[in-house]
Enzyme design. Structure first.
Site, PDB file in Angstrom:
ATOM      1  N   LYS A 199       0.853  -1.190   0.000  1.00 45.38           N
ATOM      2  CA  LYS A 199       0.000   0.000   0.000  1.00 45.38           C
ATOM      3  C   LYS A 199       0.886   1.237   0.000  1.00 45.38           C
ATOM      4  O   LYS A 199       1.802   1.338   0.821  1.00 45.38           O
ATOM      5  CB  LYS A 199      -0.882  -0.015   1.263  1.00 45.38           C
ATOM      6  N   ASP A 332     -12.609   1.687   4.635  1.00 49.84           N
ATOM      7  CA  ASP A 332     -11.700   2.454   5.503  1.00 49.84           C
ATOM      8  C   ASP A 332     -12.083   2.316   6.973  1.00 49.84           C
ATOM      9  O   ASP A 332     -11.781   3.204   7.781  1.00 49.84           O
ATOM     10  CB  ASP A 332     -11.662   3.940   5.099  1.00 49.84           C
TER      11      ASP A 332
HETATM   12 ZN   LIG Z   1      -7.388   3.731   4.633  1.00 46.76          ZN
END
Ligand SMILES: [Zn+2]
Length: 418
Positions: A199, A332
């Protein structure tokens, strides 16, 4: 790919064990690929997998009544090791061990909500996410199948750095990348620590101090080195990106998915479409930052950033829909409470998706993003027996997915509300 072999063996570890056939019956079964509803719905599972044909006589039967059977859901953007409302100061006060225990608790919440697989996209230092993934795969603790990233890679002063503190305060900085060589080294190190994917922070963020969500971060050479090296190690890269320039640079460098994508333009969306780049929109997270009463104690600066982005985001999402980009479900969670992992369905629908498209984003499309489409994401024979049921018909009321009342993972009953 090496990675897929590893995943297959992890899946097998988690799935093997169930011997007795189990038949599931319900008023409806949704074929998420076509949108066709079978009424009544029935399927049977054995040894952790959905089986073809008719069940054998004498199999155990579970009648779920007026419910709809669906594949287990997939969240492609989670932070299981980050408690909701932690904030940057909270980070400094919490040990890696404490954050891993938070992850154990959150993993169970997410699984019980019907999410049988998650792609975790950024954990605190220490690679506790790798340990959590493995403990779940061994069957030691309950939780969804996990693909993990370790700490997100970021530039100095970027979304992943701790900004606004005095220079004498030393924080973990292994994940800070300021040159192509540092990028290659970090990717190799992360691989060695056992992550599934990488990421990166391609632009500034909302919940970080003194950075601009609209501004790109890495140089084109750094982007290229990060993606190239990850791909060479059999890993995909996902990129946090709000601003259009950063989205475009990350897309051109070859990332697998853009996370958030708030300020996406139609031209960039078309570039993503041409390259097969996925969008993971995380719609509710921004709303949760602006909730009345500020329950997650978000600092003023971040609230101001969220306010500025929110009205522009609808156009970004419309560009994604118009360009026909594959959109995969992502929340998220960690920004908001993990139990609310299904909240994004209603926002996807409000932003223009049909209920079926929203469900596909969390099943078939998400499975494709994770390159696990032959394992999960549909109720076809041979797939892992990850199955959920909701009251009524989710094609008529998408919010019914917020109240999943039956969860089967790898053939094992996880949750069965009366
Ligand atoms: Zn995130």
């Amino acid at each position: 790919m090496i990675l897929r072999g590893l995943l297959a063996s992890l899946l097998c570890l988690a799935l093997c064990g169930q011997e007795r056939p189990l038949v599931l019956k319900a008023a409806r079964l949704l074929d998420v690929r076509t949108g066709k509803v079978e009424a009544p719905g029935q399927l049977w599972v054995k040894d952790g997998r959905i089986q073809p044909g008719a069940p054998p006589a004498g199999a155990e039967t579970l009648d779920l009544g007026d419910r709809t059977l669906l594949p287990g859901l997939i969240d492609c953007h989670t932070h299981l090791l980050i408690p909701a409302g932690l904030g940057e100061l909270g980070y400094l006060k919490r040990s890696h061990g404490a954050l891993l225990l938070d992850g154990v608790v959150n993993a169970r919440k997410v699984l019980e909500a019907g999410f049988t697989t998650v792609r975790d996209v950024g954990a605190p230092a220490g690679f506790g996410d790798v340990a959590l993934r493995d403990a779940i795969a061994r069957g030691d603790i309950p939780g969804p199948r996990m693909l993990v990233a370790g700490p997100s890679l970021s530039i100095t002063g970027g979304h992943g750095d701790l900004n606004g503190f005095p220079p004498h305060l030393h924080t973990d900085d292994e994940h800070i990348v300021d040159s192509p060589d540092q990028g290659r080294h970090a990717v190799r190190e992360w691989r060695k620590r056992g992550v599934d994917h990488i990421k990166i922070h391609a632009t500034g963020g909302v919940l970080s101090n003194h950075d601009d969500p609209g501004a790109p971060s890495f140089s084109p050479a750094e982007f290229k080195a990060l993606v190239e090296e990850a791909n060479r190690r059999g890993m995909d890269v996902c990129a946090h990106a709000h601003g259009d320039a950063g989205i475009l640079e990350a897309t051109v460098a070859g990332v697998r998915s853009i996370e958030h994508g708030s300020l996406l333009s139609l031209a960039t969306a078309r570039e993503m479409k041409a390259r097969g780049t996925f969008l993971v929109p995380t719609l509710y997270a921004l709303e949760s930052i602006l909730l009345p009463g500020n329950p997650y104690h978000v600092p003023e600066g971040s609230i101001a950033k969220a306010r500025a982005i929110l009205p522009l985001r609808r156009a970004g999402f419309k560009a994604a829909l118009d360009a026909g980009i594959p959109i995969a479900y992502g929340t998220d969670i960690g920004v908001f409470e993990h139990r609310q992992v299904a909240m994004d369905f209603r926002y996807l629908a409000a932003y223009g998706m049909t209920p079926l498209q929203a469900i596909q984003s969390a099943t078939v499309v998400a499975a494709r993003l994770l390159r696990l489409e032959t394992e999960i994401g549909t109720l076809e024979a041979g797939r892992a027996a990850d199955i959920i049921a909701v009251e009524g018909d989710p094609l008529k009321d998408i919010t019914t997915l917020e109240r999943v009342s039956f969860v089967l993972k790898g053939g094992k009953v996880i949750r069965q509300a009366p």
